[in-house]
Enzyme design. Structure first.
Site, PDB file in Angstrom:
ATOM      1  N   CYS A   2      13.595  -1.338   3.483  1.00  8.47           N
ATOM      2  CA  CYS A   2      14.515  -2.481   3.702  1.00  8.47           C
ATOM      3  C   CYS A   2      14.781  -2.563   5.208  1.00  8.47           C
ATOM      4  CB  CYS A   2      15.553  -2.663   2.631  1.00  8.47           C
ATOM      5  SG  CYS A   2      15.021  -2.364   1.098  1.00  8.47           S
ATOM      6  N   ARG A  27       8.623  -1.790   8.941  1.00 10.13           N
ATOM      7  CA  ARG A  27       9.095  -1.201   8.061  1.00 10.13           C
ATOM      8  C   ARG A  27       8.710  -1.388   6.599  1.00 10.13           C
ATOM      9  NH1 ARG A  27      14.020   1.215   9.611  1.00 10.13           N
ATOM     10  NH2 ARG A  27      14.761   1.486   7.414  1.00 10.13           N
ATOM     11  N   TRP A  75      12.212  -4.390   0.263  1.00 10.03           N
ATOM     12  CA  TRP A  75      11.274  -3.722  -0.287  1.00 10.03           C
ATOM     13  C   TRP A  75      11.659  -3.493  -1.844  1.00 10.03           C
ATOM     14  CZ3 TRP A  75       9.814   1.080  -2.008  1.00 10.03           C
ATOM     15  CH2 TRP A  75       8.225   1.535  -2.104  1.00 10.03           C
ATOM     16  N   ASN A 101      19.968  -1.380   1.764  1.00  6.62           N
ATOM     17  CA  ASN A 101      18.654  -0.450   1.660  1.00  6.62           C
ATOM     18  C   ASN A 101      19.208   0.682   0.885  1.00  6.62           C
ATOM     19  OD1 ASN A 101      16.606   0.835   2.237  1.00  6.62           O
ATOM     20  ND2 ASN A 101      17.341   1.557   4.370  1.00  6.62           N
ATOM     21  N   GLY A 102      18.212   1.218   0.022  1.00  2.96           N
ATOM     22  CA  GLY A 102      18.399   2.262  -0.830  1.00  2.96           C
ATOM     23  C   GLY A 102      18.519   1.860  -2.199  1.00  2.96           C
ATOM     24  N   GLU A 484      -7.160  12.806   5.309  1.00  2.00           N
ATOM     25  CA  GLU A 484      -6.539  11.775   6.148  1.00  2.00           C
ATOM     26  C   GLU A 484      -7.408  10.386   6.223  1.00  2.00           C
ATOM     27  OE1 GLU A 484      -3.775  11.137   7.087  1.00  2.00           O
ATOM     28  OE2 GLU A 484      -3.690   9.959   8.639  1.00  2.00           O
ATOM     29  N   LYS A 488      -6.421   6.647   5.036  1.00  2.00           N
ATOM     30  CA  LYS A 488      -6.439   5.536   6.014  1.00  2.00           C
ATOM     31  C   LYS A 488      -7.208   4.414   5.442  1.00  2.00           C
ATOM     32  CE  LYS A 488      -3.584   6.464   8.171  1.00  2.00           C
ATOM     33  NZ  LYS A 488      -2.755   7.765   8.284  1.00  2.00           N
ATOM     34  N   GLU A 491      -5.280   2.654   2.400  1.00  2.00           N
ATOM     35  CA  GLU A 491      -3.952   2.122   2.784  1.00  2.00           C
ATOM     36  C   GLU A 491      -4.189   0.764   3.342  1.00  2.00           C
ATOM     37  OE1 GLU A 491      -2.451   5.269   5.757  1.00  2.00           O
ATOM     38  OE2 GLU A 491      -0.662   4.690   4.929  1.00  2.00           O
ATOM     39  N   HIS A 507     -18.560  21.126  -7.761  1.00  2.00           N
ATOM     40  CA  HIS A 507     -17.703  21.529  -9.021  1.00  2.00           C
ATOM     41  C   HIS A 507     -17.149  19.996  -9.556  1.00  2.00           C
ATOM     42  CE1 HIS A 507     -17.762  25.647  -8.216  1.00  2.00           C
ATOM     43  NE2 HIS A 507     -17.474  25.268  -6.816  1.00  2.00           N
ATOM     44  N   LYS A 609       6.885   1.623   6.116  1.00  2.00           N
ATOM     45  CA  LYS A 609       7.045   2.397   6.973  1.00  2.00           C
ATOM     46  C   LYS A 609       7.667   3.557   6.938  1.00  2.00           C
ATOM     47  CE  LYS A 609       5.289   4.279  11.016  1.00  2.00           C
ATOM     48  NZ  LYS A 609       3.980   4.516  10.681  1.00  2.00           N
TER      49      LYS A 609
HETATM   50  C1  F6R Z   1       0.196   7.087   5.730  1.00  2.00           C
HETATM   51  C2  F6R Z   1       1.746   7.304   6.072  1.00  2.00           C
HETATM   52  C3  F6R Z   1       2.452   7.825   4.959  1.00  2.00           C
HETATM   53  C4  F6R Z   1       3.451   8.612   5.800  1.00  2.00           C
HETATM   54  C5  F6R Z   1       4.304   9.373   4.820  1.00  2.00           C
HETATM   55  C6  F6R Z   1       5.751  10.137   5.118  1.00  2.00           C
HETATM   56  O1  F6R Z   1      -0.612   6.497   7.004  1.00  2.00           O
HETATM   57  O2  F6R Z   1       2.176   6.703   7.128  1.00  2.00           O
HETATM   58  O3  F6R Z   1       1.587   8.467   4.137  1.00  2.00           O
HETATM   59  O4  F6R Z   1       2.956   9.652   6.349  1.00  2.00           O
HETATM   60  O5  F6R Z   1       5.274   8.205   4.036  1.00  2.00           O
HETATM   61  O6  F6R Z   1       6.496   9.501   6.133  1.00  2.00           O
HETATM   62  P1  F6R Z   1       7.254  10.304   7.316  1.00  2.00           P
HETATM   63  O7  F6R Z   1       6.325  10.932   8.073  1.00  2.00           O
HETATM   64  O8  F6R Z   1       7.924   9.271   8.138  1.00  2.00           O
HETATM   65  O9  F6R Z   1       8.223  11.076   6.638  1.00  2.00           O
END
Ligand code: F6R
Length: 614
Positions: A2, A27, A75, A101-102, A484, A488, A491, A507, A609
């Site tokens: 949020c 966010r 959110w 927020n929360g 990773e 990506k 996501e 395996h 985010k």
């Molecule tokens: C993936 C991504 C998330 C963050 C995760 C931790 O692209 O951005 O997996 O890496 O939510 O976020 P932070 O680094 O802000 O604690």
């Protein structure tokens, strides 16, 4: 997660608020709303979906021009992403509007109590409980700030709250516990927000609120107290980045811009790490060297991409320091009763510095006596504040939800930490450390070289468009990069993708390999002969089963040529540093594929985010 903004001042509040919501779009959110006070009444507009829907509603049914307003991007946690559940929420008596927020963990019990005495509810949210509680306090004659302090004591969970009251239409009152809140200090105007991005256009002067504080804001005055009403102070600071840093600079996506910023981001993270005597220094590492020499175990805790940076750290730190490193997903950490002593060093990695899972993990570690080092990109955020020491990555604001420059700078900071520990514990000679530092310093131009050769990845994305599943393989530090690369793709392109340690293939996962399945393989440098030859065999194994192989191998590695349907060349770097160059084409491929599929790369569905709920 949020986004919150409140404004009081001479501008048209709804315009300031909607502009602030736009700046916080990164966010992640699924509905948005604005409330203002005019003529003794709260005016409210809120809509599920993107801010565009809210703007259309404001066109259709405009809000008055007022000097006070609050806005929110939601959110969803409790209650689906509907118009009714969007914030702000208004108390049944129409006196108070609230954004939040929360999560209010005890909302169900509070709601039941209120319903028992006849308070009607309009939404399925936990937030509405706060609006109703505040409405009743204000109705009974309480001042809004006093009302906020009273009700905060009843709430369990994490929250940033901002409220306005029709009977005191020149004030914003906000509170925070375990969720971010900053005040933007203007001239004859003030702001409250979850993020400085919301008001950076108007002021760079900010106050960060501390834990369990309430702030009462009008055009001229900012008054901070704790929940008991005692005077308190926040932390004043100047925001050092400007609006242009948060804008796209001609790129179609923030993510693409951030991919291209990686050489500079890595260079900035490395900047100023050498003392005059040539030794490595980490300024903000306030844990005494004598203590760091006694550390017998390191636990890295982080989530998502940051967790993968932690996996890279394990290879580097164990190799350089001979200290055992465990890497933990933060959300699992405290529930498995981890073994922590005063000699355990917890390293936490977080781009935002606000990730609730990570925050709770470090609190748990602290309670058990561990010292905490945070690797973080966001100055003054909660995680570094609650840590004993911090190594800031200097990636600049990361707006795209999918982390790119955040990741590469986290990996860089982990290398620095590993080398620093090796220096003070004498597990490497000074010239060995200098050699790695030289290679690290040489990395930004090599990352640039990768960026300069990305064009064929566009064709690759076109060729592989429509494939339902992708596999990524790597060994050693290539393994976290495989994870990773797959993350990506999941996501932002919403396709099934999985990363594996290449040796695990036989395996089980090899059963997934079929005619035409694209398999990306990160090949270690040839200098690591055994590792290299094993991975070359893995490429042959998947190719023999019909896979389309996309091979990332260093310049001059000819052994892989016969087995690569598509070959991407990586600059030569030492094995441990290879993630700095190998992750880039994978980020770019995901960005390209998602763009071709027509998705919103910067704001992928269901993602936020900054994940401020557990
Ligand atoms: C993936 C991504 C998330 C963050 C995760 C931790 O692209 O951005 O997996 O890496 O939510 O976020 P932070 O680094 O802000 O604690």
């Amino acid at each position: 997660m949020c986004g919150i903004i409140g404004y009081v001042g001479p501008r048209v509040a709804r315009e300031v608020v909607v502009a602030g919501l736009r700046r916080m779009e990164y966010r992640g959110y699924d509905s948005a709303g604005v409330a203002v006070i005019d003529d003794g009444k709260i005016e409210l507009r809120k809509k599920a979906g993107k801010i565009g829907n809210l703007e259309a509603e404001l066109q259709r049914d405009p809000l008055s021009d007022t000097e006070i307003g609050i806005g929110h991007t939601r959110w969803a946690t409790h209650g689906g992403p509907t118009d009714e559940n969007a914030h702000p929420h208004i108390s049944a008596n129409g006196k108070v509007a609230v954004i939040h927020n929360g999560i209010i963990e005890n909302f169900a019990a509070l709601r039941e109590e209120l319903e028992t005495v006849g308070v009607p509810f309009q939404s399925g949210t936990d937030t509405e409980v706060v609006a109703q509680l505040l409405g009743r306090e204000v109705e009974a004659g309480a001042d809004l700030a006093a009302a906020m302090r009273t009700i905060c004591k009843l709430l369990e969970g994490a929250f940033t709250l901002v409220a306005i009251d029709v009977t005191q239409p020149d004030r914003l009152v906000a509170a925070r516990r375990d969720s971010p809140l900053v005040v933007g200090v203007g001239t004859d105007e003030n702001f409250v927000a979850s993020d400085v991005a919301a008001f950076i256009e108007f002021t760079r002067s900010a106050i960060e609120l501390g834990q369990d504080q309430v702030v009462d804001v009008n055009r001229e005055l900012i008054t901070i107290t704790d929940f008991a009403g005692n005077p308190a102070t926040g932390k004043h600071y100047q925001v050092t980045w400007d609006l242009s840093a948060a804008e796209k600079a001609g790129y179609d996506w923030f993510m693409r811009k951030e991919i291209f910023e990686q050489p500079r981001a890595v260079a900035d993270t490395l900047l100023g790490r050498h003392g005059e005597d040539g030794a490595l220094k980490l300024d903000a590492l306030h844990i005494p060297e004598s203590h760091l020499r006694t550390v017998d175990k390191i636990i890295v805790v982080a989530c998502g991409t940051a967790y993968y940076a932690g996996l890279v750290a394990k290879y580097a730190i164990e190799h350089w320091t001979r200290i055992a490193v465990e890497v933990e997903i933060a959300s699992e950490f405290r529930y498995r009763d981890p073994i922590i002593t005063g000699r355990t060093l917890v390293v936490t990695i977080s781009q935002s510095g606000e990730t609730a899972d990570t925050l709770m993990a470090i609190r748990h570690a602290r309670e058990q006596g561990a010292r905490i080092v945070a690797i973080c990109n966001t100055n003054g955020s909660t995680i570094p504040r609650e840590s004993d020491a911090v190594i800031y990555t200097h990636a600049g604001p990361e707006i795209g939800v999918a982390s790119t420059k955040g990741f590469i700078t986290q990996v860089t900071a982990c290398y620095l930490l590993g080398l620093y520990l090796a220096q003070i514990r004498n597990t490497m000679f000074g010239d060995e450390i200098a050699q790695v530092m030289n290679s690290l310093t040489a990395a930004p131009p090599l990352i640039q070289k990768v960026l300069d050769t990305l064009e064929p990845i566009k064709d690759l994305a076109r060729t592989l468009l429509g494939k339902p599943s992708f596999l990524f393989l790597g060994r050693h530090v290539g393994f976290p990069i495989a994870l990773e690369g797959a993350l990506k793709l999941k996501e932002i392109a919403y396709v099934h993708a999985e990363g594996f340690a290449a040796g695990e293939l036989k395996h089980g996962p090899i059963a997934l390999v079929d005619e035409g399945v694209p398999v990306f393989v990160i090949v270690p440098p040839r200098s690591r002969e055994q590792l290299h030859s094993k991975v070359v065999s893995n490429i042959q194994e998947v190719r023999a089963r019909g896979a389309v192989t996309v091979v990332l191998a260093e310049d001059g590695d000819d052994e892989v040529v016969p087995y690569a349907d598509f070959l991407f060349r990586l600059p030569k770097v030492p094995t441990i540093l290879q993630p700095l160059v190998s992750v880039v084409p994978l980020q770019y491929f995901a960005c390209e594929l998602a763009t071709l599929l027509g998705y919103d790369v910067d704001q992928p569905r269901n993602l936020a985010k900054s994940v401020t709920v557990e």
